[in-house]
Motif scaffolding. Structure first.
Motif, PDB file in Angstrom:
ATOM      1  N   ASN B  96     -16.179 -29.303  -9.969  1.00  0.00           N
ATOM      2  CA  ASN B  96     -14.911 -29.068  -9.273  1.00  0.00           C
ATOM      3  C   ASN B  96     -14.995 -29.518  -7.820  1.00  0.00           C
ATOM      4  O   ASN B  96     -14.082 -30.173  -7.315  1.00  0.00           O
ATOM      5  CB  ASN B  96     -14.538 -27.584  -9.330  1.00  0.00           C
ATOM      6  N   MET B  99     -15.355 -33.433  -7.584  1.00  0.00           N
ATOM      7  CA  MET B  99     -14.083 -34.110  -7.796  1.00  0.00           C
ATOM      8  C   MET B  99     -13.221 -34.077  -6.554  1.00  0.00           C
ATOM      9  O   MET B  99     -12.599 -35.063  -6.181  1.00  0.00           O
ATOM     10  CB  MET B  99     -13.315 -33.413  -8.924  1.00  0.00           C
ATOM     11  N   HIS B 100     -13.209 -32.906  -5.937  1.00  0.00           N
ATOM     12  CA  HIS B 100     -12.435 -32.736  -4.715  1.00  0.00           C
ATOM     13  C   HIS B 100     -12.910 -33.739  -3.650  1.00  0.00           C
ATOM     14  O   HIS B 100     -12.106 -34.464  -3.063  1.00  0.00           O
ATOM     15  CB  HIS B 100     -12.575 -31.297  -4.222  1.00  0.00           C
ATOM     16  N   ARG B 102     -14.509 -36.519  -4.038  1.00  0.00           N
ATOM     17  CA  ARG B 102     -14.171 -37.883  -4.449  1.00  0.00           C
ATOM     18  C   ARG B 102     -12.703 -38.207  -4.163  1.00  0.00           C
ATOM     19  O   ARG B 102     -12.373 -39.295  -3.720  1.00  0.00           O
ATOM     20  CB  ARG B 102     -14.420 -38.076  -5.937  1.00  0.00           C
ATOM     21  N   LEU B 103     -11.833 -37.235  -4.458  1.00  0.00           N
ATOM     22  CA  LEU B 103     -10.401 -37.481  -4.232  1.00  0.00           C
ATOM     23  C   LEU B 103     -10.095 -37.685  -2.746  1.00  0.00           C
ATOM     24  O   LEU B 103      -9.117 -38.312  -2.386  1.00  0.00           O
ATOM     25  CB  LEU B 103      -9.554 -36.328  -4.789  1.00  0.00           C
ATOM     26  N   TYR B 104     -10.969 -37.136  -1.886  1.00  0.00           N
ATOM     27  CA  TYR B 104     -10.784 -37.344  -0.455  1.00  0.00           C
ATOM     28  C   TYR B 104     -11.599 -38.544   0.040  1.00  0.00           C
ATOM     29  O   TYR B 104     -11.755 -38.745   1.238  1.00  0.00           O
ATOM     30  CB  TYR B 104     -11.157 -36.083   0.326  1.00  0.00           C
ATOM     31  N   ARG B 147     -14.578 -25.222  -1.898  1.00  0.00           N
ATOM     32  CA  ARG B 147     -13.946 -26.498  -2.251  1.00  0.00           C
ATOM     33  C   ARG B 147     -12.940 -26.922  -1.186  1.00  0.00           C
ATOM     34  O   ARG B 147     -12.877 -28.086  -0.805  1.00  0.00           O
ATOM     35  CB  ARG B 147     -13.247 -26.379  -3.604  1.00  0.00           C
TER      36      ARG B 147
END
Ligand SMILES: Nc1ncnc2c1ncn2[C@@H]1O[C@H](COP(=O)(O)OP(=O)(O)OP(=O)(O)O)[C@@H](O)[C@H]1O
Ligand SMILES: [Mg+2]
Lengths: 260, 330
Positions: B96, B99-100, B102-104, B147
């Motif tokens: 989790n 992913m966070h 990576r999205l940033y 996160r």
């Protein structure tokens, strides 16, 4: 607003998430193969015993590509609609509040869900080869590659439809309705499980607006060498349809609210 | 320097005004609290600031970017922990967070280091590789905070960070929140309807009710605004004594609370006690106990709204939310 619309890193991340989730959902994997298996083995053998030939091939061969198309249809719509769950369980908010463009989110979701559908389709393809529905002897590696690419196209189109439905619906209650009102008719009218040459004209005409018809017909063209339309026509129609669906999905998704 | 400036921010849902012309400035490094009962408009306010909901009217700038027009810039400088759970249950804690990151657009090395640092902060290292569906409610909350901090936001929103959690877990979360504010100089905006939480954590508190800010001050300032101490008197004939306290100008305001005690706002608690005793003796009222204390935020809220912050219904809703969080989803 200075962000570029296509962000490969983000698309990959969202794709990766779908892969991890898919790999962990054992019941979903098993469930996806029950229907195709029953169709091929039970219906193919059972009905095949009475239907000698369908469009020049055995019934079992005839429904082989049809069952591949069916499994892609079902799993694609289902994955597309899973966005509703993401919204209901709050994860969609987490994605929507990141600086990832809505276009990239849609593409990531389509890529992930279509990959899952493609994997499903590949397993069913393998199954058709095993039961002898599709003759391996006449297929080259080239045929296989074209078939996989074409299956990916079918998957993307139907995942997009699922996404459109998910962004318009705000609860899961409508889901059963969609299955009955959309998915089942698409499946039956496509000629996936019966040949279109002897049916009444009205049915022939209706089938022309069913995208799955072109999908299944194209697969028959590649895998069996026998189809209703030339393969390039199937490819052109399905390609145009897929592009339109991706565009509409991007639009409806970007208008969607983060929560239900 | 204000890191958030809000001017007349308003949100209407089909004619119903959920947030009603809020204006305020929040300074860099501040822990700012929105304190209010259920339905006050706290989440709606945060949603507008965090670019999830477009405002009906008014403006807000975060780190110099308008939340309605420069959404991408705003999103880059904020982190948020939503009121309701927003983790992917099938993924592990580490996944989790990864992913966070990576999205940033965080690089591999940076992501890994930051992840380890934050997992250590919220003491979830041993559970990092377990799926979220095996987490308790408090563990999920801690992971969500970690996160939200992954991408080094300048501003962190916490919407009811400790709702439905047990006292021990709440204390832990408070410690993390303080540490983050102190060590990383992150501005924190938190909503709560727990008085003790607002009191413990916030530099300044806006008391919100029905979409409006009805008082804005430091916790101390809020309490001082009542102009004195609160005396709670256990005695015979409470109704009569409350009236007497008012008449004798000993109390600015005296009410009989639910338990039958007289609650009076007095100017100076220490000096008031003998006077109260004398007044009671003169009128033949038997006093069992007198407790003088500084007013708390509960008293302040009561003062401004005439209501207690948590009515029965709200308490019920809270428990449900807590239970849902505990049981997780799916
Ligand atoms: N999407 C919506 N549509 C209609 N009304 C809404 C919507 N979201 C919130 N509201 C209403 O706006 C008001 C404020 O809601 P909000 O969630 O901001 O309150 P809150 O202060 O966060 O309360 P809580 O402590 O329960 O979280 C409520 O009366 C709520 O019913
Ligand atoms: Mg709220």
């Amino acid at each position: 607003m200075t962000m570029e619309l296509i962000q490969p890193g983000a698309i990959y991340t969202l794709w990766l998430r779908e892969m991890i989730r898919f790999a962990r959902s054992k019941s979903r994997i098993a469930g996806n193969f029950t229907m195709p298996f029953l169709w091929l083995v039970v219906m193919g053998t059972g009905l095949g015993a009475s239907i000698q030939s369908a469009g020049g091939t055995s019934y079992l061969s005839f429904i082989g590509p049809g069952v591949i198309g069916m499994s892609i249809l079902f799993s694609s719509i289902f994955s597309g609609v899973s966005v509703i769950w993401d919204r209901q369980f709050g994860f969609m908010k987490e994605i929507l509040v990141t600086p990832v463009s809505r276009v990239s989110i849609v593409i990531g979701k389509i890529a992930g869900s279509a990959t899952i559908s493609l994997v499903n389709g590949m397993v069913v393809l393998l199954l058709t080869l095993l039961v002898g529905a599709v003759p391996l002897s006449t297929l080259t590696a080239g045929h296989m590659l074209v078939a996989l690419a074409f299956m990916a196209l079918i998957a993307s189109a139907f995942v997009s439809i699922g996404l459109i439905i998910a962004s318009l619906l705000n609860n899961t209650e409508g889901f059963q309705l969609i299955m009955n009102l959309l998915v089942m008719p698409l499946f039956f009218i496509s000629g996936a499980v019966f040949p279109m040459d002897k049916v009444p004209d009205w049915m022939k005409t209706i089938s022309l607006i069913d995208p799955l018809m072109y999908g299944v017909d194209g697969l028959r063209g590649i895998l069996l060498g026998a189809s209703r339309f030339p393969f390039l026509l199937d490819l052109a129609v399905l390609g145009a349809f897929c592009a339109a669906m991706v565009a509409i999905a991007t639009y409806t998704f970007s208008k969607m609210k983060a929560t239900t | 320097m204000p890191v958030i400036s809000i001017t007349n921010l308003t949100k209407k849902f089909n004619g119903f005004t959920a947030v009603d012309g809020i204006s305020l400035e929040i300074n860099e490094g501040e822990v700012f609290g929105l304190l209010g009962p259920n339905g006050a408009g706290k989440t709606t306010t945060i949603s507008m600031l965090a670019t999830i909901l477009p405002p009906t009217s008014g403006t807000a700038t975060l780190c110099g970017h308008d939340c309605a027009t420069a959404t991408d810039e705003v999103r880059k400088c904020i982190g948020i922990v939503f009121q309701d759970q927003s983790l992917d249950d099938e993924l592990t804690g580490r996944e989790n967070m990864d992913m966070h990151g990576r999205l940033y657009g965080m690089r591999d090395e940076l992501r890994k280091n930051r992840m380890n640092e934050l997992l250590k902060l919220v003491e979830l290292e041993q559970f990092a590789d377990k799926q979220i569906k095996t987490y308790s409610g408090g563990m999920k909350r801690r992971l969500e905070i970690a996160r939200g901090l992954m991408h080094h936001p300048k501003i962190l929103f916490l919407d009811e960070p400790t709702i439905g959690l047990d006292p021990q877990t709440r204390r832990k979360l408070w410690d993390y929140i303080k540490a983050v504010n102190r060590d990383e100089r992150i501005t924190i905006i938190l909503t709560t309807h727990y008085m003790d939480e607002a009191d413990e954590l916030c530099d300044r508190i806006a008391i919100v009710d029905k979409g409006k800010i009805i008082a804005l001050d430091t916790p101390e300032g809020h309490k001082k605004s009542l102009g004195g101490d609160v005396a709670s008197v256990e005695c015979s004939e409470p109704e009569k004594f409350a009236a007497l306290l008012g008449k004798a100008k000993l109390a600015k305001k005296a009410n009989v609370a639910e338990g039958g005690k007289v609650i009076a706002t007095v100017e100076n608690g220490g000096e008031a006690v003998p006077k109260i005793m004398a007044l009671a003796e003169k009128n033949g009222i038997a006093v069992k106990s007198v407790l003088v204390k500084q007013p708390n935020l509960e008293d302040v809220f009561l003062h401004y709204t005439g209501r207690e912050i948590r009515d029965e219904e709200a308490g019920e809703k809270d428990r449900m939310k807590g239970a849902m969080r505990m049981h997780g989803r799916r």
